[in-house]
Design a protein around this motif. Structure first.
Motif, PDB file in Angstrom:
ATOM      1  N   PHE A   1      11.683   3.348   8.651  1.00  0.00           N
ATOM      2  CA  PHE A   1      10.593   2.708   7.909  1.00  0.00           C
ATOM      3  C   PHE A   1      10.830   2.721   6.400  1.00  0.00           C
ATOM      4  O   PHE A   1       9.948   2.361   5.635  1.00  0.00           O
ATOM      5  CB  PHE A   1       9.263   3.403   8.230  1.00  0.00           C
ATOM      6  CG  PHE A   1       8.660   2.984   9.545  1.00  0.00           C
ATOM      7  CD1 PHE A   1       7.685   1.995   9.583  1.00  0.00           C
ATOM      8  CD2 PHE A   1       9.075   3.549  10.737  1.00  0.00           C
ATOM      9  CE1 PHE A   1       7.129   1.603  10.792  1.00  0.00           C
ATOM     10  CE2 PHE A   1       8.518   3.155  11.951  1.00  0.00           C
ATOM     11  CZ  PHE A   1       7.543   2.176  11.986  1.00  0.00           C
ATOM     12  N   ARG A   2      11.995   3.175   6.002  1.00  0.00           N
ATOM     13  CA  ARG A   2      12.345   3.320   4.589  1.00  0.00           C
ATOM     14  C   ARG A   2      11.349   4.204   3.840  1.00  0.00           C
ATOM     15  O   ARG A   2      10.959   3.930   2.708  1.00  0.00           O
ATOM     16  CB  ARG A   2      12.458   1.963   3.899  1.00  0.00           C
ATOM     17  CG  ARG A   2      13.633   1.173   4.446  1.00  0.00           C
ATOM     18  CD  ARG A   2      13.945   0.042   3.519  1.00  0.00           C
ATOM     19  NE  ARG A   2      14.460  -1.088   4.271  1.00  0.00           N
ATOM     20  CZ  ARG A   2      14.582  -2.302   3.766  1.00  0.00           C
ATOM     21  NH1 ARG A   2      14.218  -2.548   2.532  1.00  0.00           N
ATOM     22  NH2 ARG A   2      15.090  -3.268   4.488  1.00  0.00           N
ATOM     23  N   GLY A   3      10.908   5.245   4.521  1.00  0.00           N
ATOM     24  CA  GLY A   3      10.065   6.249   3.871  1.00  0.00           C
ATOM     25  C   GLY A   3      10.929   7.306   3.228  1.00  0.00           C
ATOM     26  O   GLY A   3      12.131   7.398   3.504  1.00  0.00           O
ATOM     27  N   GLN A   4      10.324   8.046   2.311  1.00  0.00           N
ATOM     28  CA  GLN A   4      11.085   9.122   1.673  1.00  0.00           C
ATOM     29  C   GLN A   4      10.349  10.432   1.932  1.00  0.00           C
ATOM     30  O   GLN A   4       9.116  10.481   1.840  1.00  0.00           O
ATOM     31  CB  GLN A   4      11.137   8.911   0.160  1.00  0.00           C
ATOM     32  CG  GLN A   4      11.962   7.729  -0.264  1.00  0.00           C
ATOM     33  CD  GLN A   4      11.596   7.377  -1.696  1.00  0.00           C
ATOM     34  OE1 GLN A   4      10.530   6.844  -1.965  1.00  0.00           O
ATOM     35  NE2 GLN A   4      12.506   7.712  -2.606  1.00  0.00           N
TER      36      GLN A   4
ATOM     37  N   GLU B   1       0.873  -1.162   0.000  1.00  0.00           N
ATOM     38  CA  GLU B   1       0.000   0.000   0.000  1.00  0.00           C
ATOM     39  C   GLU B   1       0.914   1.216   0.000  1.00  0.00           C
ATOM     40  O   GLU B   1       1.999   1.163   0.584  1.00  0.00           O
ATOM     41  CB  GLU B   1      -0.864  -0.035   1.264  1.00  0.00           C
ATOM     42  CG  GLU B   1      -2.022   0.916   1.255  1.00  0.00           C
ATOM     43  CD  GLU B   1      -2.905   0.798   2.489  1.00  0.00           C
ATOM     44  OE1 GLU B   1      -3.694   1.725   2.682  1.00  0.00           O
ATOM     45  OE2 GLU B   1      -2.806  -0.185   3.245  1.00  0.00           O
ATOM     46  N   LEU B   2       0.511   2.282  -0.634  1.00  0.00           N
ATOM     47  CA  LEU B   2       1.307   3.509  -0.631  1.00  0.00           C
ATOM     48  C   LEU B   2       0.579   4.551   0.218  1.00  0.00           C
ATOM     49  O   LEU B   2      -0.639   4.681   0.118  1.00  0.00           O
ATOM     50  CB  LEU B   2       1.454   4.032  -2.062  1.00  0.00           C
ATOM     51  CG  LEU B   2       2.223   5.346  -2.167  1.00  0.00           C
ATOM     52  CD1 LEU B   2       3.670   5.075  -2.560  1.00  0.00           C
ATOM     53  CD2 LEU B   2       1.597   6.284  -3.174  1.00  0.00           C
ATOM     54  N   MET B   3       1.373   5.246   1.057  1.00  0.00           N
ATOM     55  CA  MET B   3       0.785   6.309   1.868  1.00  0.00           C
ATOM     56  C   MET B   3       1.578   7.588   1.664  1.00  0.00           C
ATOM     57  O   MET B   3       2.810   7.568   1.604  1.00  0.00           O
ATOM     58  CB  MET B   3       0.818   5.912   3.346  1.00  0.00           C
ATOM     59  CG  MET B   3       0.423   7.032   4.301  1.00  0.00           C
ATOM     60  SD  MET B   3       0.072   6.431   5.974  1.00  0.00           S
ATOM     61  CE  MET B   3       1.717   6.005   6.537  1.00  0.00           C
ATOM     62  N   LEU B   4       0.882   8.696   1.552  1.00  0.00           N
ATOM     63  CA  LEU B   4       1.507  10.016   1.637  1.00  0.00           C
ATOM     64  C   LEU B   4       1.020  10.616   2.956  1.00  0.00           C
ATOM     65  O   LEU B   4      -0.190  10.639   3.197  1.00  0.00           O
ATOM     66  CB  LEU B   4       1.091  10.899   0.462  1.00  0.00           C
ATOM     67  CG  LEU B   4       1.552  10.415  -0.918  1.00  0.00           C
ATOM     68  CD1 LEU B   4       0.901  11.242  -2.025  1.00  0.00           C
ATOM     69  CD2 LEU B   4       3.071  10.466  -1.037  1.00  0.00           C
TER      70      LEU B   4
ATOM     71  N   THR C   1       3.157  -3.006   3.710  1.00  0.00           N
ATOM     72  CA  THR C   1       1.896  -3.660   4.056  1.00  0.00           C
ATOM     73  C   THR C   1       1.076  -2.705   4.915  1.00  0.00           C
ATOM     74  O   THR C   1       1.592  -1.727   5.454  1.00  0.00           O
ATOM     75  CB  THR C   1       2.151  -4.933   4.876  1.00  0.00           C
ATOM     76  OG1 THR C   1       2.811  -4.544   6.080  1.00  0.00           O
ATOM     77  CG2 THR C   1       3.001  -5.936   4.130  1.00  0.00           C
ATOM     78  N   THR C   2      -0.184  -3.052   5.051  1.00  0.00           N
ATOM     79  CA  THR C   2      -1.067  -2.234   5.868  1.00  0.00           C
ATOM     80  C   THR C   2      -0.519  -2.103   7.289  1.00  0.00           C
ATOM     81  O   THR C   2      -0.540  -1.023   7.877  1.00  0.00           O
ATOM     82  CB  THR C   2      -2.460  -2.897   5.888  1.00  0.00           C
ATOM     83  OG1 THR C   2      -2.881  -3.009   4.533  1.00  0.00           O
ATOM     84  CG2 THR C   2      -3.466  -2.089   6.674  1.00  0.00           C
ATOM     85  N   GLU C   3       0.016  -3.207   7.825  1.00  0.00           N
ATOM     86  CA  GLU C   3       0.542  -3.196   9.201  1.00  0.00           C
ATOM     87  C   GLU C   3       1.707  -2.209   9.318  1.00  0.00           C
ATOM     88  O   GLU C   3       1.818  -1.483  10.288  1.00  0.00           O
ATOM     89  CB  GLU C   3       1.041  -4.585   9.624  1.00  0.00           C
ATOM     90  CG  GLU C   3      -0.035  -5.644   9.802  1.00  0.00           C
ATOM     91  CD  GLU C   3      -0.566  -6.158   8.468  1.00  0.00           C
ATOM     92  OE1 GLU C   3       0.200  -6.152   7.466  1.00  0.00           O
ATOM     93  OE2 GLU C   3      -1.733  -6.555   8.413  1.00  0.00           O
ATOM     94  N   LYS C   4       2.580  -2.224   8.303  1.00  0.00           N
ATOM     95  CA  LYS C   4       3.740  -1.336   8.355  1.00  0.00           C
ATOM     96  C   LYS C   4       3.297   0.132   8.368  1.00  0.00           C
ATOM     97  O   LYS C   4       3.791   0.942   9.147  1.00  0.00           O
ATOM     98  CB  LYS C   4       4.660  -1.603   7.158  1.00  0.00           C
ATOM     99  CG  LYS C   4       5.891  -0.705   7.131  1.00  0.00           C
ATOM    100  CD  LYS C   4       6.773  -0.997   5.928  1.00  0.00           C
ATOM    101  CE  LYS C   4       7.675   0.176   5.624  1.00  0.00           C
ATOM    102  NZ  LYS C   4       8.457  -0.032   4.404  1.00  0.00           N
TER     103      LYS C   4
END
Lengths: 574, 163
Positions: B108-111, B85-88, B127-130
């Motif tokens: 979390f390896r986010g950018q 899943e992608l979240m902004l 994943t949704t959990e992450k």
């Protein structure tokens, strides 16, 4: 190369599908199409008085003939008026193609005059729907619509056509496709042989078997196969409301209908069965009563063409997904080759038990001695007058149940009723659809004074097209089934179930140019029936039959109980 | 139990409405839904996450299969699969918080894809959990806005959902 307008293509495509009658009502968005109708004679248009009736006429025809019925109505209110009829056909899996006009493409979404989102409105009650985006699509879409409506588990299909798709001078090449292929649609062609074999083994080993068959057998044109199977095995059979007539109702192996108003012997035998072979049924709530108490000892085999019918309400032990005709053929072949036979002693003692149940409720109902007909007696009188050979198109309520119980159907496609949706107002137009296509047959609408008023205006259509159906109205002055529930569950508080200010039915029929007969007492029934089918054979006859308002439909299953839990009369319970 | 149903359907107007309508009319539950055309422009691929008893899920898949425009479907949760899943997520980031949020995003390896003096917008995939774990780690006080795509899923290994 032939160039046709969209309107001409539509009419021509219907002709290619073998359509003789289209039932409908014109209006602004379909005027080009109606003009195309006018210029040919192969496909005839029947002008109804209300669009709902058009859908029921098409539906009645489809149920009697096994062929799809066709409806054509204009946009907006014309389209919305068909929703009840489409839903009626959808619930009972009846093939139907409904063509609805639509406002011009560029106006869609702008709240134009007589615009409604028909595809959105009908979506939950159609098998599929199409919208025409270019006139040249029309032949292929019609072909697909008929294919989808009639294949697999049948159902209604809607084609929504914007007015600009049918303009007379916008002509395109016309070719009617011989075949269509829809890559995302492939109804099952055959059952799984391993499952069928397993089913036959279980079936032959049964000690207390029951065959429970339904509308799928009639839709699948498989009554002969069903009869061979039932007779070959000497097993008892019960039929659903939708399935009556697939197996002869007067045969000794028939236990009658099952379920809420099923026969005592059917419901008892179902409850005690060790093996149930269910064919073309859907275990709906009017059959099973409480599903957690349903047939506790039974291994259930279920044949259906729709996988979603399997284990929907009741867990199935041996499912067979496939068309009933090919599955029954395979069952019959396997039985033949297996050389095993049912346990004759077990089956004989099962029949002894069934006969005992049969005797217990042999009387069924008490007759009046004051001359007032019981509704059951009236139906029996109708059966005698028509020798059990009529097409009976029923409305919804007590009269429907009495007809299902007391008119013994020996042939399929003769009992035509809105079993699933329970649409009052269905019977009369359905009867018209049948009579137009089977002019030499006796076609009777069994109705009540409540239901008949929901499409009474069609008496005018009957005069215009010469459709001499017989209306057999069991008039008890009440919405009988509502009243029955109020008697049983609301201490007799008859809230809005009395039909006050009823018309003089005979005069009403006469005003529409037909014949009205009145039956006030038992001794008048036979004479009225003789006139109805004799002297007035070629006329529409409205027979108003006054019946006892106190009568209830029994047996009636006790809510939240098992199959065997029934009221047998006002005072007697199992 | 949660199920991920992956559907290949005709890329035609109205097809999405039929799927969504089916869930509404039969009172099935949709948790997330994503849809977009595939490499074949005539087909769309849809992923629906839903939950229910075994009987309900069986009915959902059977009823979906009955829709004419549904070409094929698979319940991905019946086998091994990947889900993303992608979240902004837009968060307050000022003062000492700025470094802390950057560190959490890195873990979390986010950018961080957009920056102002007081706000970070972080893009995170998983994943949704992450994604939920990240939301929890950042804490509700910092979050200004979140937007999520819903789950997309695919089977692991050789298995494909194609014509």
């Amino acid at each position: 190369m032939e160039l046709l307008s969209g309107g001409e293509m539509l009419v021509r495509s219907l002709h290619e599908e073998g359509v003789e009658y289209v039932y409908g009502y014109p209006g602004g968005s379909l005027l080009h199409v109606y003009d195309a109708f006018y210029q040919q004679s192969a496909v005839k248009h029947v002008l109804v008085r209300h669009e709902q009736a058009a859908t029921h006429m098409a539906d009645g025809y489809a149920r009697a003939s096994g062929k799809p019925g066709v409806v054509m109505v204009t946009s907006g209110p014309g389209a919305t008026n068909t929703i009840t009829g489409i839903a009626t056909a959808f619930t009972d899996s009846i093939p139907m193609v409904v063509i609805t006009g639509q406002v011009m493409s560029h106006l869609i979404g702008g709240d134009a005059f007589q615009e409604t989102d028909m595809l959105g409105l009908c979506r939950p009650v159609v098998k599929h729907s199409f919208s025409i985006k270019h006139p040249s699509e029309i032949p292929e879409v019609v072909k697909k619509a008929f294919y989808i409506a009639t294949s697999g588990r049948p159902g209604p299909v809607v084609i929504d056509i914007p007015k600009d798709m049918t303009v007379p001078n916008d002509r395109h090449e016309y070719v009617y496709p011989k075949k269509v292929k829809i890559r995302s649609y492939s109804p099952p062609q055959k059952g799984h042989t391993g499952q069928i074999r397993k089913a036959v083994e279980v079936l032959l080993a049964a000690k207390r078997p029951m065959i429970y068959s339904g509308g799928g057998v009639i839709l699948g044109k498989s009554h002969e196969r069903l009869r061979s199977l039932v007779r070959g095995l000497n097993y008892p059979i019960t039929q659903t409301l939708m399935g009556l007539g697939a197996y002869p109702g007067t045969d000794k192996q028939s236990l009658g209908m099952l379920g809420m108003h099923g026969s005592y012997e059917s419901n008892m035998a179902m409850h005690h069965a060790d093996v149930i072979l269910a064919i073309g049924v859907r275990f709906d709530d009017r059959v099973t009563n409480a599903t957690d108490k349903f047939c506790p000892d039974a291994t259930i085999i279920h044949i259906d063409i729709d996988p979603s019918s399997i284990s929907k309400t009741v867990d199935i032990d041996i499912p067979i997904v496939g068309p009933v005709d090919s599955v029954l053929d395979e069952i019959l072949d396997i039985i033949k080759e297996m050389k095993e036979t049912p346990d004759a002693d077990a089956i004989a003692s099962w029949w002894v038990q069934i006969e005992e149940w049969r005797k217990r409720h042999a009387g069924h109902y008490d007759k009046n001695d004051n001359g007032i007909l019981k509704p059951q007696e009236a139906i029996e009188g109708l059966w005698e007058a028509t020798k059990g050979n009529a097409y009976i198109c029923s409305d919804v309520g007590q009269h429907q149940m009495f007809a299902a119980q007391y008119y013994k159907f020996d042939e399929p496609n003769r009992w035509i009723n809105s079993g699933g949706l329970g649409t009052m107002g269905f019977g009369f137009p359905a009867a018209m659809g049948v009579k137009m296509n089977y002019p030499d047959e006796m076609v009777v609408c069994v109705t009540g004074e409540g239901s008949i008023q929901m499409n009474i205006q069609e008496m005018s259509t009957c005069l215009q097209y010469g459709i001499p159906v017989k209306i057999f109205c069991l008039n008890n002055g009440y919405l009988g089934m509502v009243r029955q529930w109020q008697d049983m569950n609301y201490e007799g508080r008859h809230s809005s179930s009395y039909m006050e200010s009823l018309p003089d039915w005979a005069k009403l029929a006469e005003a529409y140019g037909h014949v009205g007969l009145q039956v006030d007492t038992k001794d008048q029934l036979k004479g009225a029936m003789d006139d109805c089918f004799g002297k007035y054979k070629d006329r529409l006859v409205f027979v108003n039959v006054v019946v006892d308002p106190d009568e209830h439909v029994y047996p009636m299953q006790v809510p939240t109980g098992a199959m065997r839990d029934m009221w047998l009369s006002k005072t007697e319970r199992t | 139990m949660r199920h991920i149903i992956s559907i290949l359907l005709e890329n035609e107007p109205g097809a999405l409405a039929r799927v969504v309508g089916l869930f509404a009319q039969r009172s099935y539950n949709i948790e997330t839904l994503t849809v977009a055309p595939t490499e074949d422009p005539t087909l769309s691929r849809m992923t629906i996450t839903t939950s229910g008893t075994e009987r309900e899920i069986e009915q959902i898949t059977k009823q979906l299969n009955k829709l004419i425009e549904v070409v094929k479907l698979v319940d991905l949760t019946e086998g091994t699969h990947l889900e993303r899943e992608l979240m902004l997520i837009k968060v307050k980031a000022s003062g000492a918080q700025r470094a802390e949020i950057k560190r959490t995003a890195d873990i979390f390896r986010g950018q961080i894809v957009d920056v102002t003096a007081s706000v970070y917008t972080i893009q995170l995939t998983g994943t949704t959990e992450k994604l939920e774990a990240f939301i929890e780690a950042i804490g509700p006080n910092c979050i200004l806005e979140t937007v999520r795509t819903g789950v997309s899923g695919i089977a692991r290994g050789e298995k494909t959902l194609s014509l």
